[in-house]
Design a protein around this motif. Structure first.
Motif, PDB file in Angstrom:
ATOM      1  N   LYS A   3       1.014  -1.195   0.154  1.00  0.00           N
ATOM      2  CA  LYS A   3      -0.007  -0.069  -0.003  1.00  0.00           C
ATOM      3  C   LYS A   3       0.848   1.390  -0.126  1.00  0.00           C
ATOM      4  O   LYS A   3       1.937   1.230   0.399  1.00  0.00           O
ATOM      5  N   THR A   4       0.382   2.349  -0.519  1.00  0.00           N
ATOM      6  CA  THR A   4       1.121   3.451  -0.521  1.00  0.00           C
ATOM      7  C   THR A   4       0.890   4.318   0.709  1.00  0.00           C
ATOM      8  O   THR A   4      -0.042   4.372   1.029  1.00  0.00           O
ATOM      9  N   ASP A   5       2.097   4.897   1.105  1.00  0.00           N
ATOM     10  CA  ASP A   5       2.090   5.633   2.341  1.00  0.00           C
ATOM     11  C   ASP A   5       1.672   7.136   2.064  1.00  0.00           C
ATOM     12  O   ASP A   5       2.597   7.865   1.429  1.00  0.00           O
ATOM     13  N   ILE A   6       0.280   7.322   1.963  1.00  0.00           N
ATOM     14  CA  ILE A   6      -0.170   8.567   1.322  1.00  0.00           C
ATOM     15  C   ILE A   6       0.357  10.007   1.847  1.00  0.00           C
ATOM     16  O   ILE A   6       0.559  10.733   1.144  1.00  0.00           O
ATOM     17  N   LYS A   7       0.615   9.954   3.257  1.00  0.00           N
ATOM     18  CA  LYS A   7       1.309  11.150   3.795  1.00  0.00           C
ATOM     19  C   LYS A   7       2.376  11.446   3.452  1.00  0.00           C
ATOM     20  O   LYS A   7       2.933  12.693   3.721  1.00  0.00           O
ATOM     21  N   SER A   8       3.254  10.487   2.882  1.00  0.00           N
ATOM     22  CA  SER A   8       4.432  10.904   2.515  1.00  0.00           C
ATOM     23  C   SER A   8       4.840  11.028   1.192  1.00  0.00           C
ATOM     24  O   SER A   8       6.050  11.649   0.588  1.00  0.00           O
ATOM     25  N   LEU A   9       3.526  11.164   0.428  1.00  0.00           N
ATOM     26  CA  LEU A   9       3.706  11.797  -0.882  1.00  0.00           C
ATOM     27  C   LEU A   9       3.757  13.363  -1.236  1.00  0.00           C
ATOM     28  O   LEU A   9       3.211  13.890  -0.458  1.00  0.00           O
ATOM     29  N   THR A  10       4.492  13.596  -2.354  1.00  0.00           N
ATOM     30  CA  THR A  10       4.351  15.117  -2.555  1.00  0.00           C
ATOM     31  C   THR A  10       3.066  15.391  -3.171  1.00  0.00           C
ATOM     32  O   THR A  10       2.339  14.533  -3.615  1.00  0.00           O
ATOM     33  N   HIS A  11       2.793  16.650  -3.442  1.00  0.00           N
ATOM     34  CA  HIS A  11       1.524  17.006  -4.389  1.00  0.00           C
ATOM     35  C   HIS A  11       1.450  16.565  -5.475  1.00  0.00           C
ATOM     36  O   HIS A  11       0.527  15.922  -5.989  1.00  0.00           O
ATOM     37  N   GLU A  12       2.562  16.502  -6.251  1.00  0.00           N
ATOM     38  CA  GLU A  12       2.638  15.993  -7.580  1.00  0.00           C
ATOM     39  C   GLU A  12       2.416  14.453  -7.609  1.00  0.00           C
ATOM     40  O   GLU A  12       1.650  13.927  -8.347  1.00  0.00           O
ATOM     41  N   GLU A  13       3.047  13.930  -6.793  1.00  0.00           N
ATOM     42  CA  GLU A  13       2.670  12.321  -6.705  1.00  0.00           C
ATOM     43  C   GLU A  13       1.212  12.022  -6.281  1.00  0.00           C
ATOM     44  O   GLU A  13       0.806  11.014  -6.758  1.00  0.00           O
ATOM     45  N   LEU A  14       0.745  12.788  -5.468  1.00  0.00           N
ATOM     46  CA  LEU A  14      -0.521  12.576  -5.125  1.00  0.00           C
ATOM     47  C   LEU A  14      -1.375  12.820  -6.241  1.00  0.00           C
ATOM     48  O   LEU A  14      -2.445  11.985  -6.524  1.00  0.00           O
ATOM     49  N   GLN A  15      -1.248  13.846  -6.977  1.00  0.00           N
ATOM     50  CA  GLN A  15      -1.987  14.055  -8.469  1.00  0.00           C
ATOM     51  C   GLN A  15      -2.133  12.988  -9.312  1.00  0.00           C
ATOM     52  O   GLN A  15      -2.854  12.411  -9.840  1.00  0.00           O
ATOM     53  N   ASP A  16      -0.632  12.203  -9.374  1.00  0.00           N
ATOM     54  CA  ASP A  16      -0.630  10.824 -10.318  1.00  0.00           C
ATOM     55  C   ASP A  16      -1.285   9.689  -9.671  1.00  0.00           C
ATOM     56  O   ASP A  16      -2.008   9.174 -10.494  1.00  0.00           O
ATOM     57  N   LEU A  17      -1.423   9.810  -8.375  1.00  0.00           N
ATOM     58  CA  LEU A  17      -2.019   8.729  -7.735  1.00  0.00           C
ATOM     59  C   LEU A  17      -3.603   8.908  -8.192  1.00  0.00           C
ATOM     60  O   LEU A  17      -4.131   7.612  -8.462  1.00  0.00           O
ATOM     61  N   LEU A  18      -4.155   9.940  -7.718  1.00  0.00           N
ATOM     62  CA  LEU A  18      -5.508  10.189  -8.121  1.00  0.00           C
ATOM     63  C   LEU A  18      -5.950  10.039  -9.441  1.00  0.00           C
ATOM     64  O   LEU A  18      -6.866   9.526  -9.903  1.00  0.00           O
ATOM     65  N   LYS A  19      -5.076  10.493 -10.484  1.00  0.00           N
ATOM     66  CA  LYS A  19      -5.472  10.118 -11.910  1.00  0.00           C
ATOM     67  C   LYS A  19      -5.736   8.849 -12.149  1.00  0.00           C
ATOM     68  O   LYS A  19      -6.251   8.573 -12.715  1.00  0.00           O
ATOM     69  N   MET A  21      -6.512   6.572 -10.202  1.00  0.00           N
ATOM     70  CA  MET A  21      -7.836   6.134  -9.865  1.00  0.00           C
ATOM     71  C   MET A  21      -8.984   6.967 -10.614  1.00  0.00           C
ATOM     72  O   MET A  21     -10.221   6.621 -10.259  1.00  0.00           O
ATOM     73  N   GLY A  22      -8.684   7.574 -11.573  1.00  0.00           N
ATOM     74  CA  GLY A  22      -9.587   8.258 -12.370  1.00  0.00           C
ATOM     75  C   GLY A  22     -10.196   9.426 -11.719  1.00  0.00           C
ATOM     76  O   GLY A  22     -11.407   9.785 -12.081  1.00  0.00           O
ATOM     77  N   ARG A  27      -8.755  17.120  -6.885  1.00  0.00           N
ATOM     78  CA  ARG A  27      -9.151  16.263  -5.853  1.00  0.00           C
ATOM     79  C   ARG A  27      -7.755  16.055  -4.916  1.00  0.00           C
ATOM     80  O   ARG A  27      -7.613  16.067  -3.610  1.00  0.00           O
ATOM     81  N   ALA A  28      -6.586  16.250  -5.638  1.00  0.00           N
ATOM     82  CA  ALA A  28      -5.409  16.122  -5.253  1.00  0.00           C
ATOM     83  C   ALA A  28      -5.102  17.155  -4.219  1.00  0.00           C
ATOM     84  O   ALA A  28      -4.553  17.231  -3.083  1.00  0.00           O
ATOM     85  N   GLY A  29      -5.498  18.293  -4.549  1.00  0.00           N
ATOM     86  CA  GLY A  29      -5.322  19.444  -3.709  1.00  0.00           C
ATOM     87  C   GLY A  29      -6.040  19.404  -2.613  1.00  0.00           C
ATOM     88  O   GLY A  29      -5.563  19.682  -1.445  1.00  0.00           O
ATOM     89  N   LYS A  51     -17.667   9.308  -0.294  1.00  0.00           N
ATOM     90  CA  LYS A  51     -17.492   8.192   0.412  1.00  0.00           C
ATOM     91  C   LYS A  51     -16.705   7.087  -0.387  1.00  0.00           C
ATOM     92  O   LYS A  51     -16.055   6.345   0.038  1.00  0.00           O
ATOM     93  N   ASP A  52     -17.085   6.941  -1.583  1.00  0.00           N
ATOM     94  CA  ASP A  52     -16.533   6.269  -2.575  1.00  0.00           C
ATOM     95  C   ASP A  52     -15.165   6.252  -2.562  1.00  0.00           C
ATOM     96  O   ASP A  52     -14.281   5.383  -2.696  1.00  0.00           O
ATOM     97  N   LEU A  53     -14.572   7.609  -2.942  1.00  0.00           N
ATOM     98  CA  LEU A  53     -13.414   8.060  -2.847  1.00  0.00           C
ATOM     99  C   LEU A  53     -12.372   7.575  -1.732  1.00  0.00           C
ATOM    100  O   LEU A  53     -11.439   6.770  -1.466  1.00  0.00           O
ATOM    101  N   ARG A  54     -12.998   7.943  -0.643  1.00  0.00           N
ATOM    102  CA  ARG A  54     -12.589   7.689   0.770  1.00  0.00           C
ATOM    103  C   ARG A  54     -12.325   6.204   0.939  1.00  0.00           C
ATOM    104  O   ARG A  54     -11.280   5.574   1.661  1.00  0.00           O
ATOM    105  N   GLY A  55     -13.132   5.397   0.376  1.00  0.00           N
ATOM    106  CA  GLY A  55     -13.069   4.108   0.647  1.00  0.00           C
ATOM    107  C   GLY A  55     -12.009   3.247  -0.405  1.00  0.00           C
ATOM    108  O   GLY A  55     -11.201   2.514   0.028  1.00  0.00           O
ATOM    109  N   LYS A  56     -11.841   3.996  -1.467  1.00  0.00           N
ATOM    110  CA  LYS A  56     -10.781   3.568  -2.452  1.00  0.00           C
ATOM    111  C   LYS A  56      -9.411   3.836  -1.787  1.00  0.00           C
ATOM    112  O   LYS A  56      -8.465   2.972  -1.940  1.00  0.00           O
ATOM    113  N   LEU A  57      -9.284   5.216  -1.470  1.00  0.00           N
ATOM    114  CA  LEU A  57      -8.215   5.547  -0.582  1.00  0.00           C
ATOM    115  C   LEU A  57      -7.639   4.400   0.447  1.00  0.00           C
ATOM    116  O   LEU A  57      -6.694   4.105   0.443  1.00  0.00           O
TER     117      LEU A  57
END
Ligand code: SAH
Length: 350
Positions: A3-19, A21-22, A27-29, A51-57
């Motif tokens: 699993k990805t340690d989400i709080k260690s990601l930069t803003h750009e990395e978070l954007q990629d992750l969410l992209k 997920m469609g 949303r990344a912001g 809720k759906d996104l929170r579940g996916k995360l």
């Protein structure tokens, strides 16, 4: 799958992750702000995400949220010592110190430490593991949320050797001082090292404006080796060269930490030798009356010896401060609270 340690990601990395997920880019912001600005302790708090996104995360990511197991508040100076439990059951400690110029948090960078400094409680049981960037950040986040007061300074001076956990340290500093998070000024961040030369040189090249503190504790290799095993690996010549390099590259003045131990490193000849060692460096000396731990026989230098040592440095034009002891009544020294907690658990387990 890891699993990805989400709080260690930069803003750009978070954007990629969410992209991936469609999700839409904005949303990344939102997610980044929930984690690093509003200091959310769980995905459930993020009410403007579906809720759906929170579940996916939750399915794909780990969310670092340290659990306070104990908070001790000093009756003397309101210093607060936090013991936090990590996801894997390890415990670490962090300290909040309140100064006139703002609130300062001292964080741990590792669970335990493998440097073996003789007077230090953090290293008695060796190194358990490195802390992740999110685990370093969350010490500050939880404390700021707990007190409701802004943290303005961060010192990486708790348990662990930060330059022994280099990549995570750098990522932590960038997240802490970058935009969209707590946005703490790099000038208000200090990293303390026992003197790992390649790490100091590498840090000098990161283009950061943080302060480097060097744990010196002796003016020559002979005494230094009796206190700090790392001194057998890197001699003072090399260490001082690296410090000069740090100043040249960053323009940042250094702090030289010197813990005074009675009869070990506190006589006037040693003060004079210290002057010779650092007189061409840009920095000041922070004298720390050693905080005795029960596992070792070291004794704190007397008040007079400390004054005399300080005067000797000042006479030679060295800038020097004596560290005010904070939270003496609550196991204030490095690693003491964690150690007494673990020892107690062990005893109860037996
Ligand atoms: N590993 C890093 C940071 C951790 S400790 C380093 O070595 O710098 C932060 C400072 O507290 C260091 O200067 C360390 O040598 C000092 N220290 C640790 N235990 C101490 C004690 N019991 N009394 C006085 N100083 C101590």
């Amino acid at each position: 799958m890891n699993k990805t340690d989400i709080k260690s990601l930069t803003h750009e990395e978070l954007q990629d992750l969410l992209k991936g997920m469609g999700e839409k880019p904005f949303r990344a912001g939102q997610l980044y702000r929930w984690m690093h600005e509003k200091l959310a302790a769980s995905f459930d708090e993020m009410t403007n995400l579906s809720k759906d996104l929170r579940g996916k995360l939750a399915e794909n990511c780990t969310f670092t949220a340290l659990k306070p197991v104990c908070v001790r508040i000093s009756q003397i100076d309101d210093t607060r010592k936090y013991l936090f439990e990590l996801e894997d059951g390890n415990v670490i400690e962090s300290v909040l110190m309140k100064y006139k110029h703002g609130n300062s948090v001292c964080i741990s960078s590792q669970v335990g430490c493998r440097m073996g400094c003789r007077f230090c409680a953090s290293t008695l049981d060796g190194l358990e593991r490195n802390l992740t960037p999110s685990e370093m950040l969350d010490q500050i986040y939880r404390i700021q949320r707990d007190t409701g007061e802004r943290v303005s300074n961060v010192v990486v001076m708790g348990s662990g050797e930060p330059l022994d956990n280099y990549d995570n340290l750098i990522r932590f500093i960038r997240l802490l001082t970058g935009e969209g998070g707590l946005n703490i000024s790099q000038r208000n961040v200090t990293v303390s090292t026992c003197g790992i030369v390649p790490g100091i040189r590498k840090l000098a090249e990161e283009d950061l404006q943080i302060t480097l503190a060097l744990s010196l504790h002796a003016p020559n290799d002979e005494v230094r080796r009796t206190l700090m095993p790392v001194a057998k690996r890197y001699g003072l010549n090399e260490v001082m060269d690296a410090c000069r390099y740090y100043f040249e590259k960053t323009g940042r003045r250094l702090t030289f930490e010197y813990s005074l131990v009675q009869g070990v490193n506190d006589n006037l000849d040693e003060a004079k030798a210290l002057v010779r060692l650092i007189k061409d460096q840009h920095g000041h000396v922070n004298l720390i009356p050693v905080n005795p731990i029960k596992e070792r026989e070291y004794v704190q230098s007397g008040r007079q010896a400390i004054e005399a040592f300080k005067n000797q440095l000042e006479k030679s034009g060295i800038n020097v401060t004596v560290r005010r002891e904070m939270g003496r009544d609550i196991d204030g020294a490095c690693g003491q609270l964690r150690k007494s907690f673990i020892d107690k658990e062990r005893k109860e387990g037996e």
